[in-house]
Structures are given as C-alpha cells and as structure tokens.
Design a protein around this motif. Structure first.
Motif, PDB file in Angstrom:
ATOM      1  N   ALA A   1       0.807  -1.232   0.000  1.00  0.00           N
ATOM      2  CA  ALA A   1       0.000   0.000   0.000  1.00  0.00           C
ATOM      3  C   ALA A   1       0.836   1.276   0.000  1.00  0.00           C
ATOM      4  O   ALA A   1       0.421   2.272  -0.619  1.00  0.00           O
ATOM      5  CB  ALA A   1      -0.977  -0.005   1.178  1.00  0.00           C
ATOM      6  N   PRO A   2       2.017   1.310   0.652  1.00  0.00           N
ATOM      7  CA  PRO A   2       2.798   2.550   0.634  1.00  0.00           C
ATOM      8  C   PRO A   2       3.201   3.044  -0.765  1.00  0.00           C
ATOM      9  O   PRO A   2       3.508   4.218  -0.930  1.00  0.00           O
ATOM     10  CB  PRO A   2       4.033   2.203   1.469  1.00  0.00           C
ATOM     11  N   PHE A   3       3.170   2.166  -1.775  1.00  0.00           N
ATOM     12  CA  PHE A   3       3.440   2.613  -3.142  1.00  0.00           C
ATOM     13  C   PHE A   3       2.307   3.498  -3.673  1.00  0.00           C
ATOM     14  O   PHE A   3       2.480   4.200  -4.662  1.00  0.00           O
ATOM     15  CB  PHE A   3       3.623   1.419  -4.095  1.00  0.00           C
ATOM     16  N   PHE A   4       1.148   3.444  -3.008  1.00  0.00           N
ATOM     17  CA  PHE A   4      -0.047   4.155  -3.484  1.00  0.00           C
ATOM     18  C   PHE A   4      -0.686   4.951  -2.350  1.00  0.00           C
ATOM     19  O   PHE A   4      -1.784   4.627  -1.902  1.00  0.00           O
ATOM     20  CB  PHE A   4      -1.059   3.156  -4.061  1.00  0.00           C
ATOM     21  N   PRO A   5      -0.014   6.001  -1.882  1.00  0.00           N
ATOM     22  CA  PRO A   5      -0.596   6.793  -0.797  1.00  0.00           C
ATOM     23  C   PRO A   5      -1.969   7.325  -1.230  1.00  0.00           C
ATOM     24  O   PRO A   5      -2.123   7.840  -2.325  1.00  0.00           O
ATOM     25  CB  PRO A   5       0.399   7.938  -0.605  1.00  0.00           C
ATOM     26  N   GLY A   6      -2.965   7.131  -0.376  1.00  0.00           N
ATOM     27  CA  GLY A   6      -4.303   7.592  -0.708  1.00  0.00           C
ATOM     28  C   GLY A   6      -5.090   6.613  -1.559  1.00  0.00           C
ATOM     29  O   GLY A   6      -6.218   6.885  -1.941  1.00  0.00           O
ATOM     30  N   GLY A   7      -4.495   5.465  -1.883  1.00  0.00           N
ATOM     31  CA  GLY A   7      -5.202   4.456  -2.660  1.00  0.00           C
ATOM     32  C   GLY A   7      -4.784   4.449  -4.122  1.00  0.00           C
ATOM     33  O   GLY A   7      -4.044   5.305  -4.581  1.00  0.00           O
TER      34      GLY A   7
ATOM     35  N   THR B   1      11.749  -3.936  -3.094  1.00  0.00           N
ATOM     36  CA  THR B   1      12.530  -4.961  -2.398  1.00  0.00           C
ATOM     37  C   THR B   1      12.108  -6.352  -2.861  1.00  0.00           C
ATOM     38  O   THR B   1      11.049  -6.536  -3.467  1.00  0.00           O
ATOM     39  CB  THR B   1      12.323  -4.876  -0.875  1.00  0.00           C
ATOM     40  N   SER B   2      12.926  -7.323  -2.522  1.00  0.00           N
ATOM     41  CA  SER B   2      12.609  -8.710  -2.845  1.00  0.00           C
ATOM     42  C   SER B   2      11.302  -9.133  -2.171  1.00  0.00           C
ATOM     43  O   SER B   2      10.473  -9.819  -2.776  1.00  0.00           O
ATOM     44  CB  SER B   2      13.765  -9.611  -2.407  1.00  0.00           C
ATOM     45  N   ASP B   3      11.108  -8.737  -0.921  1.00  0.00           N
ATOM     46  CA  ASP B   3       9.862  -9.071  -0.212  1.00  0.00           C
ATOM     47  C   ASP B   3       8.646  -8.429  -0.887  1.00  0.00           C
ATOM     48  O   ASP B   3       7.592  -9.053  -1.000  1.00  0.00           O
ATOM     49  CB  ASP B   3       9.922  -8.627   1.246  1.00  0.00           C
ATOM     50  N   GLN B   4       8.790  -7.185  -1.322  1.00  0.00           N
ATOM     51  CA  GLN B   4       7.684  -6.519  -2.011  1.00  0.00           C
ATOM     52  C   GLN B   4       7.389  -7.186  -3.349  1.00  0.00           C
ATOM     53  O   GLN B   4       6.223  -7.361  -3.713  1.00  0.00           O
ATOM     54  CB  GLN B   4       7.992  -5.036  -2.213  1.00  0.00           C
TER      55      GLN B   4
ATOM     56  N   LEU C   1      12.014  -8.073 -13.497  1.00  0.00           N
ATOM     57  CA  LEU C   1      12.525  -6.936 -14.267  1.00  0.00           C
ATOM     58  C   LEU C   1      12.188  -5.617 -13.590  1.00  0.00           C
ATOM     59  O   LEU C   1      13.032  -4.727 -13.491  1.00  0.00           O
ATOM     60  CB  LEU C   1      11.956  -6.938 -15.684  1.00  0.00           C
ATOM     61  N   ALA C   2      10.954  -5.486 -13.131  1.00  0.00           N
ATOM     62  CA  ALA C   2      10.534  -4.245 -12.475  1.00  0.00           C
ATOM     63  C   ALA C   2      11.375  -3.988 -11.225  1.00  0.00           C
ATOM     64  O   ALA C   2      11.787  -2.850 -10.973  1.00  0.00           O
ATOM     65  CB  ALA C   2       9.050  -4.299 -12.122  1.00  0.00           C
ATOM     66  N   MET C   3      11.637  -5.027 -10.440  1.00  0.00           N
ATOM     67  CA  MET C   3      12.452  -4.861  -9.240  1.00  0.00           C
ATOM     68  C   MET C   3      13.851  -4.377  -9.621  1.00  0.00           C
ATOM     69  O   MET C   3      14.369  -3.417  -9.037  1.00  0.00           O
ATOM     70  CB  MET C   3      12.533  -6.166  -8.444  1.00  0.00           C
ATOM     71  N   HIS C   4      14.461  -5.019 -10.610  1.00  0.00           N
ATOM     72  CA  HIS C   4      15.796  -4.598 -11.055  1.00  0.00           C
ATOM     73  C   HIS C   4      15.772  -3.155 -11.550  1.00  0.00           C
ATOM     74  O   HIS C   4      16.607  -2.332 -11.153  1.00  0.00           O
ATOM     75  CB  HIS C   4      16.310  -5.515 -12.168  1.00  0.00           C
ATOM     76  N   ASN C   5      14.802  -2.846 -12.415  1.00  0.00           N
ATOM     77  CA  ASN C   5      14.739  -1.513 -13.018  1.00  0.00           C
ATOM     78  C   ASN C   5      14.391  -0.432 -12.015  1.00  0.00           C
ATOM     79  O   ASN C   5      14.647   0.747 -12.267  1.00  0.00           O
ATOM     80  CB  ASN C   5      13.721  -1.505 -14.160  1.00  0.00           C
ATOM     81  N   SER C   6      13.819  -0.801 -10.869  1.00  0.00           N
ATOM     82  CA  SER C   6      13.389   0.183  -9.870  1.00  0.00           C
ATOM     83  C   SER C   6      14.509   0.628  -8.938  1.00  0.00           C
ATOM     84  O   SER C   6      14.337   1.575  -8.170  1.00  0.00           O
ATOM     85  CB  SER C   6      12.255  -0.403  -9.021  1.00  0.00           C
ATOM     86  N   GLN C   7      15.646  -0.044  -9.000  1.00  0.00           N
ATOM     87  CA  GLN C   7      16.729   0.283  -8.064  1.00  0.00           C
ATOM     88  C   GLN C   7      17.420   1.573  -8.481  1.00  0.00           C
ATOM     89  O   GLN C   7      17.785   1.734  -9.643  1.00  0.00           O
ATOM     90  CB  GLN C   7      17.738  -0.866  -7.997  1.00  0.00           C
ATOM     91  N   PRO C   8      17.595   2.494  -7.550  1.00  0.00           N
ATOM     92  CA  PRO C   8      18.329   3.716  -7.885  1.00  0.00           C
ATOM     93  C   PRO C   8      19.707   3.352  -8.442  1.00  0.00           C
ATOM     94  O   PRO C   8      20.404   2.512  -7.896  1.00  0.00           O
ATOM     95  CB  PRO C   8      18.436   4.444  -6.542  1.00  0.00           C
TER      96      PRO C   8
END
Length: 159
Positions: free
Chosen positions: A39-45, A88-91, A128-135
């Motif tokens: 949910a923290p990826f989508f504050p407010g829903g 993260t891996s858990d996410q 792929l999304a996890m890899h691409n999301s890393q700063p």
C-alpha cells in the motif's frame, strides 16, 4: 508483435477479454490497498486512472488490444513508472503472490495451463521491475515493445 501460436486462443481471449482483465486488476489493487507492504506505493489508494492503465497493459501483454502502446506510452512509460521505486525482494514476492490470489478473486480461468502462463509473466515482469526500480540500476533496457505473452510450453488442455 505477438507470439506465434497458430490455432490457439490468446491468453486475453482465454481469460475472458478486457472486462475479465479489468476485474483481475481491480481485485489485485483492492488487495494492494489493504496490504501493509504494498500500500505505501499508493498513498491515498490506487486511482481509477492507474487501474485503467494497468488493465490496458495487462490486456496487451496477454494478447489483447494494443491500447497501452498506442495511447499510453508503451514500454517506455511503464519503465518510467517503476524507476527509483526501490522495490525490495519481499515486495516483489508479495506483489506476485497477490496477483495469483487476485486471479482467483476475479474468477479468471483456473486451469493449470492458463495460470502457469500468467504466473510465468508475473515472475518475469516483477523481477525486471524490481531490477529496473533500483536507484542507479545498470543494464536497464530503455526501449522495447510491450511484451506479448503466450501459452509457452503448455497450451490449453483439450481433453
């Protein structure tokens, strides 16, 4: 460009079309909004626009209309949405398992061939999304078509 599986329905058709894909995406985001890890990826829903855009992505990936490419920016837009999220891996794992549960919630076909194909894409795409999301991520593919997923090694069972 789609996969070449002559004589087989697309995953989009097998799922029940764009309405079924939208039910799946809504069921997924309904779960995400209640999930402490996601949910923290989508504050407010999760907004209606986001749900509609992701449903368009999924419809295209599963072999349906190319709306995401034609109207919403294609692969490059999806890549931009994930940059610097630091998934993260858990996410990633929670996202993937929540997708599986949402398929059930939405009443999409439960046959193992369909589920294996969809979860195959979920695993591929979330990694792929996890890899691409890393700063500072390196080796990010900057330009590509939206993937068009198919049945792979297990086409629909004909009995």
């Amino acid at each position: 460009m789609g996969v070449d599986e002559p004589g087989l329905p697309t995953l989009h058709e097998w799922a029940g079309g764009s309405d079924a894909v939208r039910r799946f995406i809504d069921a997924f985001y309904d779960r995400v909004e209640r999930d402490d890890l996601l949910a923290p990826f989508f504050p407010g829903g999760v907004s209606e626009a986001h749900r509609a855009h992701v449903a368009a992505w999924w419809s295209e990936v599963l072999g349906g209309p190319t709306t995401y490419t034609d109207e919403l920016g294609g692969y490059e837009a999806m890549l931009a949405h994930h940059r610097d999220l630091g998934i993260t891996s858990d996410q990633r794992h929670r996202f993937a398992s929540t997708m599986s549960l949402a398929l059930d919630d939405a009443g999409l076909p439960a046959d193992p061939e369909f589920r294996a194909a969809v979860i195959g894409y979920v695993e591929w795409g979330t990694r792929l999304a996890m890899h691409n999301s890393q700063p500072g991520a390196t080796d990010v593919v900057e330009h590509a078509p939206v993937p068009r997923w198919g049945w792979g090694v297990a086409p629909p069972y004909g009995g």
